[in-house]
Write a protein that holds these residues in place. Structure first.
Motif, PDB file in Angstrom:
ATOM      1  N   THR A 232       7.535   7.247  15.824  1.00 19.23           N
ATOM      2  CA  THR A 232       7.099   7.133  14.413  1.00 19.23           C
ATOM      3  C   THR A 232       5.567   6.861  14.682  1.00 19.23           C
ATOM      4  OG1 THR A 232       9.245   7.327  13.675  1.00 19.23           O
ATOM      5  CG2 THR A 232       8.316   6.795  12.252  1.00 19.23           C
ATOM      6  N   ASP A 233       4.855   6.643  13.203  1.00 21.49           N
ATOM      7  CA  ASP A 233       4.043   6.123  12.797  1.00 21.49           C
ATOM      8  C   ASP A 233       3.796   5.631  11.668  1.00 21.49           C
ATOM      9  OD1 ASP A 233       1.433   5.340  12.927  1.00 21.49           O
ATOM     10  OD2 ASP A 233       0.175   7.262  13.749  1.00 21.49           O
ATOM     11  N   VAL A 234       3.917   4.643  11.280  1.00 23.34           N
ATOM     12  CA  VAL A 234       4.442   4.119   9.777  1.00 23.34           C
ATOM     13  C   VAL A 234       2.756   3.815   9.415  1.00 23.34           C
ATOM     14  CG1 VAL A 234       5.095   2.928   8.226  1.00 23.34           C
ATOM     15  CG2 VAL A 234       6.748   4.117  10.176  1.00 23.34           C
ATOM     16  N   GLN A 235       2.298   4.572   9.115  1.00 26.99           N
ATOM     17  CA  GLN A 235       0.609   4.284   8.340  1.00 26.99           C
ATOM     18  C   GLN A 235       0.639   3.019   6.946  1.00 26.99           C
ATOM     19  OE1 GLN A 235      -1.341   7.343   8.063  1.00 26.99           O
ATOM     20  NE2 GLN A 235      -0.699   8.059  10.576  1.00 26.99           N
ATOM     21  N   VAL A 236       0.066   1.905   6.610  1.00 24.51           N
ATOM     22  CA  VAL A 236       0.475   1.615   5.462  1.00 24.51           C
ATOM     23  C   VAL A 236      -1.002   1.367   4.898  1.00 24.51           C
ATOM     24  CG1 VAL A 236       0.395  -0.389   4.458  1.00 24.51           C
ATOM     25  CG2 VAL A 236       2.456   0.613   5.411  1.00 24.51           C
ATOM     26  N   TRP A 237      -1.651   2.373   3.966  1.00 20.76           N
ATOM     27  CA  TRP A 237      -2.515   3.020   3.144  1.00 20.76           C
ATOM     28  C   TRP A 237      -3.088   1.719   2.199  1.00 20.76           C
ATOM     29  CZ3 TRP A 237      -7.219   5.628   5.248  1.00 20.76           C
ATOM     30  CH2 TRP A 237      -6.616   6.259   7.226  1.00 20.76           C
ATOM     31  N   GLY A 238      -4.032   0.984   2.249  1.00 23.67           N
ATOM     32  CA  GLY A 238      -3.924  -0.242   0.894  1.00 23.67           C
ATOM     33  C   GLY A 238      -4.910  -0.550   0.907  1.00 23.67           C
TER      34      GLY A 238
ATOM     35  N   GLY B 109       0.811  -0.759  -0.004  1.00 24.07           N
ATOM     36  CA  GLY B 109       0.135  -0.209  -0.052  1.00 24.07           C
ATOM     37  C   GLY B 109       0.730   1.137   0.215  1.00 24.07           C
ATOM     38  N   LYS B 110       0.537   2.307   0.629  1.00 16.74           N
ATOM     39  CA  LYS B 110       0.921   3.518   0.418  1.00 16.74           C
ATOM     40  C   LYS B 110       1.426   3.749   1.790  1.00 16.74           C
ATOM     41  CE  LYS B 110       0.807   8.568  -0.918  1.00 16.74           C
ATOM     42  NZ  LYS B 110      -0.654   9.801  -1.405  1.00 16.74           N
ATOM     43  N   VAL B 111       2.548   3.895   2.045  1.00 18.14           N
ATOM     44  CA  VAL B 111       3.130   4.363   3.208  1.00 18.14           C
ATOM     45  C   VAL B 111       3.114   5.899   3.194  1.00 18.14           C
ATOM     46  CG1 VAL B 111       5.498   4.318   4.818  1.00 18.14           C
ATOM     47  CG2 VAL B 111       4.402   2.317   3.254  1.00 18.14           C
ATOM     48  N   ASN B 112       2.334   5.994   4.806  1.00 24.23           N
ATOM     49  CA  ASN B 112       2.401   7.412   5.351  1.00 24.23           C
ATOM     50  C   ASN B 112       3.870   7.543   6.858  1.00 24.23           C
ATOM     51  OD1 ASN B 112       1.586  10.249   5.093  1.00 24.23           O
ATOM     52  ND2 ASN B 112       0.742   9.825   7.587  1.00 24.23           N
ATOM     53  N   ILE B 113       4.053   7.902   7.240  1.00 20.86           N
ATOM     54  CA  ILE B 113       5.329   8.625   7.253  1.00 20.86           C
ATOM     55  C   ILE B 113       5.478  10.156   8.583  1.00 20.86           C
ATOM     56  CG2 ILE B 113       7.846   8.516   8.534  1.00 20.86           C
ATOM     57  CD1 ILE B 113       8.144   7.506   5.919  1.00 20.86           C
TER      58      ILE B 113
END
Length: 257
Positions: free
Chosen positions: A127-133, A72-76
């Motif tokens: 850090t918050d690593v979000q993975v949008w998929g 997915g798209k990674v948002n940091i």
């Protein structure tokens, strides 16, 4: 492209030989600052904004390099250091994670100074690593034991780090599966909620298919075992020879040996 969002809290640790120091920001009193060896007055200092920016960049670059290939798209989102914290000058920084830690959801990324004219230092940045998929959910209520059809499932988009581990993100993972229990509308699908169904039964006549560059060979045979999707099955052809193949969702057997 990954983005960087700064928020006001940070967990910071500075390590020195034989002793680990932990500091929770913001600093409550100015007289606490010199206690940290990273901030000792005798060490050369650089403006906080400059060194902090380098820390953020180091974290961002490290996370981006480690999350390539995520589904997915990674948002940091990186939480900032308190502006009052001073860090000793460093010629070269590197990011790292504690052994066993995963860059998934809320975590800490370490930054260590590996080349410095003064004493090296280490700190940890929250850090918050979000993975949008996309992930699969039921499009209608399903009864226990129901074979899954394409019309039973819909893909939704969300932050995968907030969902249970092992969720299904590829519809091909649903081939030859049935439900293990009753599922209401909108159930997030996971492999442990499903069970494989046999697609080839022992004694069944099946079609063998062998593909090569520019050709396809097919033949009929008798399955010698019951098999689920992806399992190896022996098929006896008319000559009496046993041929091994992979059971497919459509009940055919793909010869790859």
């Amino acid at each position: 492209m990954a983005s960087m969002k700064l928020r006001p809290d940070i967990f910071l640790a500075a390590a020195i030989p034989g002793l680990a120091w932990f500091l929770c920001c913001p600093v409550q009193a100015a007289d606490r600052v010199p206690a940290n060896p990273v901030m000792a007055n005798q060490q050369p200092m650089v403006p906080a904004s400059d060194i902090h920016t380098r820390v953020y960049q180091t974290v961002m670059q490290y996370v981006q390099s480690q999350t390539q290939g995520y589904p997915g798209k990674v948002n940091i989102e990186i939480q900032p250091l308190d502006s009052r914290i001073r860090i000793a000058e460093c010629d070269l920084m590197e990011g790292f994670t504690v052994q066993g830690a995963r860059l998934w959801g809320k975590t800490h990324v370490g930054v260590r100074c590996v080349q410095s004219a003064t004493k090296p230092w280490t700190l940890y940045v929250q850090t918050d690593v979000q993975v949008w998929g996309d992930y699969a959910v039921t499009a209608l209520p399903l009864s226990q034991g129901s074979p899954l059809q394409s019309s039973d499932v819909v893909m939704q988009t969300g932050d995968l780090t907030k969902l249970p581990a092992g969720i299904i993100t590829d519809l091909s993972m649903l081939e030859g599966k049935k439900t293990l229990l009753n599922m209401p509308l909108g159930t997030v699908l996971r492999p442990d909620l499903l069970k494989s169904m046999p697609v080839v039964m022992q004694g069944q006549t099946v079609q063998l298919s062998s593909r090569g560059e520019g050709f396809v060979i097919t033949a009929d045979g008798t399955a010698m075992q019951t098999a689920n999707v992806g399992q190896v099955v022996d098929v006896k052809v008319s000559s009496g020879q046993l041929v091994k193949g992979i059971a497919q969702a459509n009940g055919k057997v793909d010869v790859r040996f």
